[in-house]
Motif scaffolding. Structure first.
Motif, PDB file in Angstrom:
ATOM      1  N   GLU A 158       0.639  -1.063   0.026  1.00  0.00           N
ATOM      2  CA  GLU A 158       0.076   0.058  -0.028  1.00  0.00           C
ATOM      3  C   GLU A 158       0.839   1.407   0.039  1.00  0.00           C
ATOM      4  N   ASN A 159       1.735   1.452   0.896  1.00  0.00           N
ATOM      5  CA  ASN A 159       2.466   2.779   0.921  1.00  0.00           C
ATOM      6  C   ASN A 159       3.371   2.985  -0.461  1.00  0.00           C
ATOM      7  N   ARG A 160       3.893   1.783  -0.807  1.00  0.00           N
ATOM      8  CA  ARG A 160       4.458   2.015  -2.018  1.00  0.00           C
ATOM      9  C   ARG A 160       3.913   2.084  -3.041  1.00  0.00           C
ATOM     10  N   ARG A 161       2.529   2.008  -3.243  1.00  0.00           N
ATOM     11  CA  ARG A 161       1.663   1.954  -4.311  1.00  0.00           C
ATOM     12  C   ARG A 161       1.409   3.582  -4.393  1.00  0.00           C
ATOM     13  N   ALA A 162       1.086   3.994  -3.070  1.00  0.00           N
ATOM     14  CA  ALA A 162       0.869   5.419  -3.101  1.00  0.00           C
ATOM     15  C   ALA A 162       2.150   6.516  -3.368  1.00  0.00           C
ATOM     16  N   LEU A 164       4.196   5.540  -5.795  1.00  0.00           N
ATOM     17  CA  LEU A 164       4.368   5.593  -7.114  1.00  0.00           C
ATOM     18  C   LEU A 164       3.258   6.230  -7.754  1.00  0.00           C
ATOM     19  N   ALA A 165       2.279   6.453  -7.045  1.00  0.00           N
ATOM     20  CA  ALA A 165       0.870   6.932  -7.831  1.00  0.00           C
ATOM     21  C   ALA A 165       1.051   8.510  -7.645  1.00  0.00           C
ATOM     22  N   ALA A 166       1.832   9.035  -6.700  1.00  0.00           N
ATOM     23  CA  ALA A 166       2.237  10.296  -6.490  1.00  0.00           C
ATOM     24  C   ALA A 166       3.094  10.741  -7.877  1.00  0.00           C
ATOM     25  N   VAL A 167       3.873   9.885  -7.949  1.00  0.00           N
ATOM     26  CA  VAL A 167       5.198  10.009  -9.180  1.00  0.00           C
ATOM     27  C   VAL A 167       4.222  10.234 -10.566  1.00  0.00           C
ATOM     28  N   ILE A 168       3.352   9.162 -10.719  1.00  0.00           N
ATOM     29  CA  ILE A 168       2.501   9.286 -11.938  1.00  0.00           C
ATOM     30  C   ILE A 168       1.692  10.514 -11.935  1.00  0.00           C
ATOM     31  N   ALA A 169       0.944  10.816 -10.847  1.00  0.00           N
ATOM     32  CA  ALA A 169       0.173  12.037 -10.742  1.00  0.00           C
ATOM     33  C   ALA A 169       0.838  13.352 -11.283  1.00  0.00           C
ATOM     34  N   ARG A 170       2.316  13.431 -10.824  1.00  0.00           N
ATOM     35  CA  ARG A 170       3.214  14.536 -11.098  1.00  0.00           C
ATOM     36  C   ARG A 170       3.480  14.615 -12.643  1.00  0.00           C
ATOM     37  N   HIS A 171       3.650  13.393 -13.021  1.00  0.00           N
ATOM     38  CA  HIS A 171       4.162  13.361 -14.528  1.00  0.00           C
ATOM     39  C   HIS A 171       3.107  13.798 -15.395  1.00  0.00           C
ATOM     40  N   ASP A 172       1.733  13.131 -15.236  1.00  0.00           N
ATOM     41  CA  ASP A 172       0.764  13.200 -15.768  1.00  0.00           C
ATOM     42  C   ASP A 172      -0.278  14.417 -15.678  1.00  0.00           C
ATOM     43  N   ARG A 173       0.261  15.233 -14.452  1.00  0.00           N
ATOM     44  CA  ARG A 173      -0.388  16.271 -14.257  1.00  0.00           C
ATOM     45  C   ARG A 173      -1.907  16.046 -14.116  1.00  0.00           C
ATOM     46  N   CYS A 174      -2.121  14.940 -13.253  1.00  0.00           N
ATOM     47  CA  CYS A 174      -3.623  14.772 -12.876  1.00  0.00           C
ATOM     48  C   CYS A 174      -3.783  14.378 -11.575  1.00  0.00           C
ATOM     49  N   PRO A 175      -4.938  14.549 -10.921  1.00  0.00           N
ATOM     50  CA  PRO A 175      -5.227  14.277  -9.340  1.00  0.00           C
ATOM     51  C   PRO A 175      -4.668  12.797  -8.990  1.00  0.00           C
ATOM     52  N   ILE A 176      -4.150  12.626  -7.965  1.00  0.00           N
ATOM     53  CA  ILE A 176      -3.747  11.622  -7.374  1.00  0.00           C
ATOM     54  C   ILE A 176      -4.911  10.596  -7.425  1.00  0.00           C
ATOM     55  N   LYS A 177      -6.180  10.986  -6.992  1.00  0.00           N
ATOM     56  CA  LYS A 177      -7.163   9.914  -6.789  1.00  0.00           C
ATOM     57  C   LYS A 177      -7.477   9.625  -8.069  1.00  0.00           C
ATOM     58  N   ASN A 178      -7.235   9.926  -9.043  1.00  0.00           N
ATOM     59  CA  ASN A 178      -7.549   9.266 -10.385  1.00  0.00           C
ATOM     60  C   ASN A 178      -6.692   8.448 -10.805  1.00  0.00           C
ATOM     61  N   VAL A 179      -5.146   8.284 -10.364  1.00  0.00           N
ATOM     62  CA  VAL A 179      -4.213   7.504 -10.640  1.00  0.00           C
ATOM     63  C   VAL A 179      -4.365   6.299  -9.716  1.00  0.00           C
ATOM     64  N   LEU A 180      -4.959   6.579  -8.509  1.00  0.00           N
ATOM     65  CA  LEU A 180      -5.091   5.524  -7.690  1.00  0.00           C
ATOM     66  C   LEU A 180      -6.279   4.617  -8.107  1.00  0.00           C
ATOM     67  N   ALA A 181      -7.494   5.456  -8.593  1.00  0.00           N
ATOM     68  CA  ALA A 181      -8.664   4.741  -9.284  1.00  0.00           C
ATOM     69  C   ALA A 181      -8.222   3.774 -10.301  1.00  0.00           C
ATOM     70  N   GLU A 182      -7.246   4.244 -11.279  1.00  0.00           N
ATOM     71  CA  GLU A 182      -7.002   3.561 -12.297  1.00  0.00           C
ATOM     72  C   GLU A 182      -6.104   2.330 -11.945  1.00  0.00           C
ATOM     73  N   LEU A 183      -5.272   2.476 -11.166  1.00  0.00           N
ATOM     74  CA  LEU A 183      -4.587   1.387 -10.539  1.00  0.00           C
ATOM     75  C   LEU A 183      -5.391   0.312  -9.537  1.00  0.00           C
ATOM     76  N   SER A 184      -6.362   0.901  -9.041  1.00  0.00           N
ATOM     77  CA  SER A 184      -7.157  -0.291  -8.535  1.00  0.00           C
ATOM     78  C   SER A 184      -7.980  -1.068  -9.623  1.00  0.00           C
ATOM     79  N   LYS A 185      -8.251  -0.404 -10.574  1.00  0.00           N
ATOM     80  CA  LYS A 185      -8.878  -1.276 -11.926  1.00  0.00           C
ATOM     81  C   LYS A 185      -7.859  -2.433 -12.395  1.00  0.00           C
ATOM     82  N   VAL A 186      -6.603  -1.986 -12.356  1.00  0.00           N
ATOM     83  CA  VAL A 186      -5.515  -2.705 -12.881  1.00  0.00           C
ATOM     84  C   VAL A 186      -5.361  -3.983 -12.014  1.00  0.00           C
TER      85      VAL A 186
END
Length: 258
Positions: A158-162, A164-186
């Protein structure tokens, strides 16, 4: 008593300079001149001249005789590949990857996390290469654009996923909640398997390779570029073969219940 983290550590200016040069070259897909490198690391050309010479002599960079531009070689990748866990992963993966390419007629590659990026550590092409493949040792950013990145980030504790999600959110310039939602689908799907209509030309199917803790130590990915639509049965067959190959690799590296 002074905490360990507050104790000043002795510097190593020469080492720092060399690492700055390597990191600057690693961030560029094309070569850089001495002047361009100096600008990127905030130093003068005279400061980096001898260091570049040493790096070239040791095989870490190469210099184009025509343009004078420097590029990073695969020397660092070769050193990393000698690290026991990487070699063990490669040995476990290559037989399954060979079968996968034979079954699908497509290339496949294995990627691992590399700080805030991911790197290709194994790659396999079918006998008759007609598709799209990536270069061994290639490094890519963590972004939702890449199936491998999503899988590597999603299947972590869980902590590591959060993180990496923050890294993706910064790169994609999108809310971290959107990234976490996409990762949950995966995670729910057990991998990333695009549906028809998503990225119609370039698609990628990706599955996690697990270690004993249950986290993903790698992602096994089949990229596909084509003009025409893919039949549902063909996509299902690729997904099933990919899942089987990823499970076999996971079992070989010691994961259970995959």
């Amino acid at each position: 008593m002074i905490a360990k983290d507050t104790i000043p550590r002795p510097g190593a200016p020469a080492l720092e300079k060399g690492l700055d040069l390597i990191e600057a070259l690693a961030a560029e897909s094309r070569g850089l001149s001495q002047t361009q490198i100096a600008e990127r690391v905030g130093r003068s050309v005279s400061e980096i001249f001898r260091m570049l010479g040493v790096l070239e002599e040791r095989g870490y960079v190469s210099r184009d005789a025509m343009t004078g531009e420097y590029t990073l070689t695969l020397q660092l990748f070769r050193i990393a590949a000698q690290f026991p866990p990487t070699k063990r992963l490669q040995r476990a993966a290559l037989p399954a990857m060979e079968i996968l390419t034979s079954q699908t007629g497509l290339s496949c590659h294995l990627t691992v996390l590399n700080n805030q990026q991911f790197m290709v550590v194994a790659q396999m092409d079918p006998e008759w290469q007609m598709g799209w493949s990536v270069r061994l040792g290639a490094i890519f950013p963590l972004t939702l654009e890449y199936a491998s990145a999503k899988v590597l980030a999603a299947f972590q504790l869980e902590n590591r996923r959060a993180e990496l999600a923050a890294v993706i959110a910064r790169h994609d310039r999108c809310p971290i909640k959107n990234v976490l939602a996409e990762l949950s689908k995966v995670v729910a799907r057990g991998g990333d398997f695009p549906k028809e209509g998503q990225a119609p030309r370039l698609r990628a199917f990706s599955c996690p390779v697990f270690e004993t803790s249950g986290r993903a130590i790698a992602a096994l990915t089949v990229p596909l570029m084509r003009q025409e639509k893919m039949q549902a049965t063909e996509a299902t067959e690729i997904e099933e073969n990919l899942r089987t190959a990823a499970r076999q690799i996971s079992e070989k590296v010691g994961a259970v219940g995959t």
